[in-house]
Design an enzyme around this catalytic site. Sequence first.
Site, short mmCIF file in Angstrom:
data_model
loop_
_atom_site.label_atom_id
_atom_site.label_comp_id
_atom_site.label_asym_id
_atom_site.label_seq_id
_atom_site.Cartn_x
_atom_site.Cartn_y
_atom_site.Cartn_z
N ARG A 166 17.01 -34.26 6.27
CA ARG A 166 18.23 -34.48 6.13
C ARG A 166 18.97 -34.04 7.60
NH1 ARG A 166 20.32 -32.52 0.01
NH2 ARG A 166 19.28 -34.11 -1.15
N LYS B 110 17.04 -40.97 -18.87
CA LYS B 110 18.02 -41.40 -19.89
C LYS B 110 18.58 -43.00 -19.38
CE LYS B 110 19.08 -37.03 -21.53
NZ LYS B 110 20.26 -36.00 -21.88
N GLY C 284 16.28 -38.64 -5.44
CA GLY C 284 15.47 -37.69 -5.30
C GLY C 284 14.18 -37.80 -5.71
N GLY D 227 23.05 -39.52 -6.36
CA GLY D 227 24.23 -39.86 -7.12
C GLY D 227 25.23 -41.08 -6.26
#
Length: 391
Positions: free
Chosen positions: A35, A197, A350, A373
């Site tokens: 990063r 999910k 990730g 996200g």
Amino acid sequence: MKSVKDLQLENRRVLIRVDFNVPMDEQGMITDDTRMREVLPTLEYVRKQNGKLIICSHRGRPQGERNSEFSLAPVAVHLEKLLGCSVQMGSDCIGSEVEEQAARLGPGDVLMLENLRFYKEETENDAVFSEKLARLAEVYINDAFAVSHRAHASVAGAAELVSSRGAGFLLQKELDYFHRAMADPVRPLAAIIGGAKVSSKLGALQNMLPRVDKMIIGGAMANTFLKALGCSVGASLVEDDLLETARNLLQQAEAHGVKLFLPVDLVVAESFANDSVAKQVTCLEIPDGWMALDIGPATSIYFQEALADVRTIVWNGPMGAFEMDSFARGTMALCHAVAASHALSITGGGDSNAAVKKAGVAQNIGYMSTGGGAFLQLMEGKTLPGVEVLN
């Protein structure tokens, strides 16, 4: 949206929001500085333009309290090595003391602010906190795609208060790649959606279906679709409240002419453990009490064949519990298939990126997004607060 190249930087204080939430070992050594390396082009450009560089980031979840465990001081030390110059460590991220530090900066100097999330006001996008942070800046740059989906003070509130603002090279690259994949893709376009999910990816599924030519669904979320089709899934993770939603998505895929691929065989186990007894079964033969933890070999071939002619691939989510070697083969096989394809491939999240690295094929992926996200929110068709404020 302006780029950092469109802004006057010389002899001005340039506040750059980055994502230096890097992992560290027990000795406080950074174990993966990807990063940090990703934003080096922006940081080096500002220095070459004689800007006064002020870097802000969060690290970990200190719950709004000052905690040395989450200090950015070790990050500042590592950044010195990457930039090849001195990096001053701020006493705080707001307040008179750090304002004085910022005022003393000369052209090309670098100041690292302390962890933004030592203040709960950061995540609350508090107006007073935003104003104090904005005082440090004459120019604001967002180069933290990974947090741009969050309306936090350093991402939205402070940015709005600085009239001269724009995007860093990393943020631009992330948006450009996603635009190439979704707004103007070379077809056929395939989306690979995995993970645990359906509920966490529902928005992405609904938004992507009308846009793609093929959709591959794997991971535990596939269990809900299989059960919706009448398969017994044993003790596998399944969302019973979304069975009707899954049926509707299958119908929508058919209505849009989208080819939707589900597993045809699975690796099942008696328990969620690497050393559990496991076996391969078809989707119609999952034993009672057993759980699906990976796609099977037939499914791996099936998915690879589905990707054979595609020219653009967007992937978010693994095909199984790949963190356990016993249940990693399906995800690893898909990593190699995507890497070997002639398509523009983009991975986000990730788990997806970790899987690609574990498979050793990261160098053959078109682009690995730094955001989880934020990437998912773009897949859902939503705008990002950190990008919206720059427009």
